[in-house]
Design a protein around this motif. Sequence first.
Motif, PDB file in Angstrom:
ATOM      1  N   GLY A 177       0.627  -1.256   0.091  1.00 39.26           N
ATOM      2  CA  GLY A 177       0.107   0.034  -0.007  1.00 39.26           C
ATOM      3  C   GLY A 177       0.802   1.182   0.048  1.00 39.26           C
ATOM      4  O   GLY A 177       0.341   2.253   0.305  1.00 39.26           O
ATOM      5  N   GLU A 182       1.836   2.813  -2.442  1.00 42.11           N
ATOM      6  CA  GLU A 182       1.228   3.747  -3.338  1.00 42.11           C
ATOM      7  C   GLU A 182       0.048   4.963  -2.815  1.00 42.11           C
ATOM      8  O   GLU A 182      -0.136   5.725  -3.418  1.00 42.11           O
ATOM      9  N   ASN A 183      -0.287   4.493  -1.658  1.00 35.26           N
ATOM     10  CA  ASN A 183      -1.324   5.350  -1.167  1.00 35.26           C
ATOM     11  C   ASN A 183      -0.745   6.636  -0.415  1.00 35.26           C
ATOM     12  O   ASN A 183      -1.607   7.476  -0.027  1.00 35.26           O
ATOM     13  N   VAL A 215      -3.032   9.276   7.078  1.00 34.32           N
ATOM     14  CA  VAL A 215      -2.988   7.863   6.529  1.00 34.32           C
ATOM     15  C   VAL A 215      -3.158   6.643   7.452  1.00 34.32           C
ATOM     16  O   VAL A 215      -2.177   6.695   8.306  1.00 34.32           O
ATOM     17  N   GLY A 244      -3.210   2.456   4.240  1.00 30.66           N
ATOM     18  CA  GLY A 244      -4.450   2.722   3.872  1.00 30.66           C
ATOM     19  C   GLY A 244      -4.710   3.654   2.807  1.00 30.66           C
ATOM     20  O   GLY A 244      -3.429   4.653   2.720  1.00 30.66           O
ATOM     21  N   GLU A 245      -5.581   4.050   2.371  1.00 34.55           N
ATOM     22  CA  GLU A 245      -5.891   5.101   1.623  1.00 34.55           C
ATOM     23  C   GLU A 245      -6.063   6.487   2.476  1.00 34.55           C
ATOM     24  O   GLU A 245      -6.447   6.486   3.663  1.00 34.55           O
ATOM     25  N   PRO A 246      -5.462   7.791   1.859  1.00 35.71           N
ATOM     26  CA  PRO A 246      -5.439   8.762   2.868  1.00 35.71           C
ATOM     27  C   PRO A 246      -6.917   9.285   3.085  1.00 35.71           C
ATOM     28  O   PRO A 246      -7.876   9.202   2.347  1.00 35.71           O
ATOM     29  N   GLU A 305     -11.221   2.374   9.674  1.00 31.08           N
ATOM     30  CA  GLU A 305     -10.210   1.919   8.620  1.00 31.08           C
ATOM     31  C   GLU A 305      -8.895   1.127   9.309  1.00 31.08           C
ATOM     32  O   GLU A 305      -8.441   0.335   8.729  1.00 31.08           O
TER      33      GLU A 305
END
Length: 227
Positions: free
Chosen positions: A44, A46-47, A158, A186-188, A214
Amino acid sequence: MTGATTRVVTKPGRDTRWNRLLYGFFRQIVSNSLRMWTRGTVEGKENLPDGAFVLAPIHRSYIDTPISSWVQMRRLRYLGKDTMWKYDWIGKLFTAMGAIPVHRGTIDREALRRCLDALASGQPVVLFPEGERKDGPEVHPLLDGAAFLAAKAKVPIVPVGIAGSDRAMPRGAKVVYPRKIHVIVGEPIMVETNGRSRASREQLNATTVHLRAEIQRLYDLAQTRIS
């Protein structure tokens, strides 16, 4: 006055070339050695957004701090108990390593200012939203510090799930065992302000609830990677 508590006063740590070099040196030795010893893996990445952000990992072991540095090569900033700066040379080392002194048990406005300064200069700040280290498979109720800091600095949060750190170094352990560790980024998450200049208490609470859910999802998913 006898029995009075003396607060340690320190200078804020800047992201100087020397600090970056020292951070990189110790990261190479401590963080990378830990990763090899525990067969640590990360997914992850890239998140991660460019620029500043608040990294919000689950907290199950003392080694979660160096594990957090696995997600990115850049120098991360951390909060640490101000008593670690009791001796000047040790304090300078902790500062170079990215630590920001905080006086626990009170609202430390100086620590908050230093975190905001770090974020304003583009440096990511690591904040464990559960507060102190916790136990068990469930994410404990979060403090709203991560949401407040992110809203104030207008940067994303994040969430991070870390599985296996509690097995590699459980509570009371003096050494790190060679147990598999897996990290999921995880995604922001942005704090919604609906166009206002500052987030309301309700918006901060909503963000904290979302963040907890999350982190729990990422933690549960990370656990499946080490089972």
